[in-house]
Design an enzyme around this catalytic site. Structure first.
Site, PDB file in Angstrom:
ATOM      1  N   ASN A 178       0.873  -1.181   0.000  1.00  9.23           N
ATOM      2  CA  ASN A 178       0.000   0.000   0.000  1.00  9.23           C
ATOM      3  C   ASN A 178       0.906   1.225   0.000  1.00  9.23           C
ATOM      4  OD1 ASN A 178      -1.832   2.022   0.436  1.00  9.23           O
ATOM      5  ND2 ASN A 178      -2.256   1.479   2.578  1.00  9.23           N
ATOM      6  N   LYS A 215       0.055   4.205  -0.351  1.00 10.92           N
ATOM      7  CA  LYS A 215      -0.639   5.391   0.176  1.00 10.92           C
ATOM      8  C   LYS A 215      -0.436   6.570  -0.782  1.00 10.92           C
ATOM      9  CE  LYS A 215       0.231   3.565   4.731  1.00 10.92           C
ATOM     10  NZ  LYS A 215       0.064   3.745   6.149  1.00 10.92           N
ATOM     11  N   HIS A 217      -9.502   0.913   4.803  1.00 10.18           N
ATOM     12  CA  HIS A 217      -8.235   1.171   5.501  1.00 10.18           C
ATOM     13  C   HIS A 217      -8.496   2.151   6.645  1.00 10.18           C
ATOM     14  CE1 HIS A 217      -4.159   2.518   6.322  1.00 10.18           C
ATOM     15  NE2 HIS A 217      -3.736   1.426   5.702  1.00 10.18           N
ATOM     16  N   GLU A 227      -6.953   4.613   7.677  1.00  7.28           N
ATOM     17  CA  GLU A 227      -6.748   6.033   7.345  1.00  7.28           C
ATOM     18  C   GLU A 227      -7.974   6.614   6.640  1.00  7.28           C
ATOM     19  OE1 GLU A 227      -2.955   5.614   5.374  1.00  7.28           O
ATOM     20  OE2 GLU A 227      -2.047   5.082   7.293  1.00  7.28           O
ATOM     21  N   GLU A 258      -5.312  -4.921  10.830  1.00  2.89           N
ATOM     22  CA  GLU A 258      -4.334  -3.839  10.981  1.00  2.89           C
ATOM     23  C   GLU A 258      -4.640  -3.038  12.247  1.00  2.89           C
ATOM     24  OE1 GLU A 258      -2.325  -2.826   7.019  1.00  2.89           O
ATOM     25  OE2 GLU A 258      -4.049  -1.517   7.229  1.00  2.89           O
ATOM     26  N   GLY A 272       2.432   2.447  10.698  1.00  2.60           N
ATOM     27  CA  GLY A 272       3.400   3.533  10.524  1.00  2.60           C
ATOM     28  C   GLY A 272       4.096   3.959  11.800  1.00  2.60           C
ATOM     29  N   SER A 290       3.450  -1.951  10.497  1.00  3.86           N
ATOM     30  CA  SER A 290       4.902  -1.928  10.727  1.00  3.86           C
ATOM     31  C   SER A 290       5.605  -3.244  10.384  1.00  3.86           C
ATOM     32  CB  SER A 290       5.211  -1.498  12.170  1.00  3.86           C
ATOM     33  OG  SER A 290       4.758  -0.172  12.389  1.00  3.86           O
TER      34      SER A 290
HETATM   35  C1  PEP Z   1      -0.768   0.207   6.029  1.00  2.00           C
HETATM   36  O1  PEP Z   1      -0.848   1.366   5.704  1.00  2.00           O
HETATM   37  O2  PEP Z   1      -1.634  -0.585   5.660  1.00  2.00           O
HETATM   38  C2  PEP Z   1       0.367  -0.224   6.842  1.00  2.00           C
HETATM   39  C3  PEP Z   1       0.350  -1.409   7.359  1.00  2.00           C
HETATM   40  O3  PEP Z   1       1.381   0.697   7.025  1.00  2.00           O
HETATM   41  P1  PEP Z   1       2.818   0.420   7.703  1.00  2.00           P
HETATM   42  O4  PEP Z   1       3.337  -0.867   7.117  1.00  2.00           O
HETATM   43  O5  PEP Z   1       3.651   1.602   7.314  1.00  2.00           O
HETATM   44  O6  PEP Z   1       2.601   0.296   9.163  1.00  2.00           O
END
Ligand code: PEP
Length: 255
Positions: free
Chosen positions: A12, A14, A101, A103, A171, A177, A215
């Protein structure tokens, strides 16, 4: 024990990347995937920002790497300025789309009902929908993680979903992040819970791929991907560097 669920490692990106760096990154991943050939143990998906879907699609053509969107509209067409219909993603060669997601749930106030409608729209177009669910830090600290994730899952996944075109991504919001990751036992318990709920809700729920996201990087992927009900990873930050992303793909177990 073999599950028969082939791991999926999904990137992803983003809101990152312009044409030059996005196509270079996609090209680097596609080259590695082509070189790996039949030794590749996982499906690989790249979800670039909407502006890069077409040029990244051109770069991925002829490689085993799938192309995907980060969001889609629940509507099929019409007066929805700025939105993108699932059919438009399909038209550009996308095979999958992320829905719900965190976000988007937080920043765009998407509800479970909207996520379910978007997921239905994606499925109706023959796309694989990657439905994201997770808990906040406050919900985990209050001991509510299993309950809130379970409720989000059941209200976000449409009844018509089938394992071939549904992927669930667990998630934890506090792990995205941040560099913070749940313990392996916490991931295992949540994935087992999600599996149980999916098996109750869908006739082929046992075959749905459940990804972990939050992460994930090359250095922690092996132990996370080895957990029984973890069928891959949804990767944000670490998917922006070809070597780091490939380090995750490489440790996906054969299932
Ligand atoms: C994500 O945005 O789905 C995600 C898991 O981000 P990160 O790997 O940066 O934590």
């Amino acid at each position: 024990m073999k599950s028969g669920r082939r791991p999926l490692i999904a990137a992803n990106w983003k809101m990152n990347g312009l044409k030059a760096d996005g196509t270079a990154l996609a090209g680097a991943v596609a080259e590695r995937a082509k070189a790996a050939g039949t030794a590749l143990a996982a499906d690989i998906l790249i979800c670039p920002p909407a502006t890069l879907i077409a040029p990244v699609g051109d770069v991925l053509a002829g490689s085993p790497v799938w192309l995907g969107g980060q969001d889609c509209s629940p509507e099929t067409s019409g007066a929805f300025t700025g939105d993108i219909a699932a059919a438009m993603l399909r038209d550009l060669g996308c095979r999958a789309v992320i829905t719900g997601h965190s976000e988007r749930r937080a920043g765009h106030r998407e509800t479970n009902g909207q996520v379910r409608a978007k997921t239905s729209a994606a499925l109706a177009q023959g796309l694989v929908a990657i439905v994201c669910v997770g808990e906040t830090a406050a919900e985990r600290d209050a001991g509510q993680a299993l309950d809130v994730v379970g409720a989000r899952l059941l209200h976000s996944v449409p009844d018509e979903a089938k394992a071939a075109s549904l992927v669930v991504a667990y998630e934890p919001v506090w792990a995205i992040g941040t560099g913070r990751v749940p313990t392996l036992a916490e991931i295992e318990a949540m994935h087992r819970h999600i599996r149980t709920l999916l098996a109750d809700k869908l006739s082929d729920g046992a075959d749905v791929r459940i990804l972990y996201g939050g992460s994930v990087k090359a250095s922690n992927a092996r132990e996370i991907l080895a957990i029984a009900d973890v069928d891959g990873a949804l990767v944000g930050g670490a998917s922006l560097k070809a070597d780091e992303f490939w380090g995750i793909v490489e440790v996906a177990p054969t299932r």
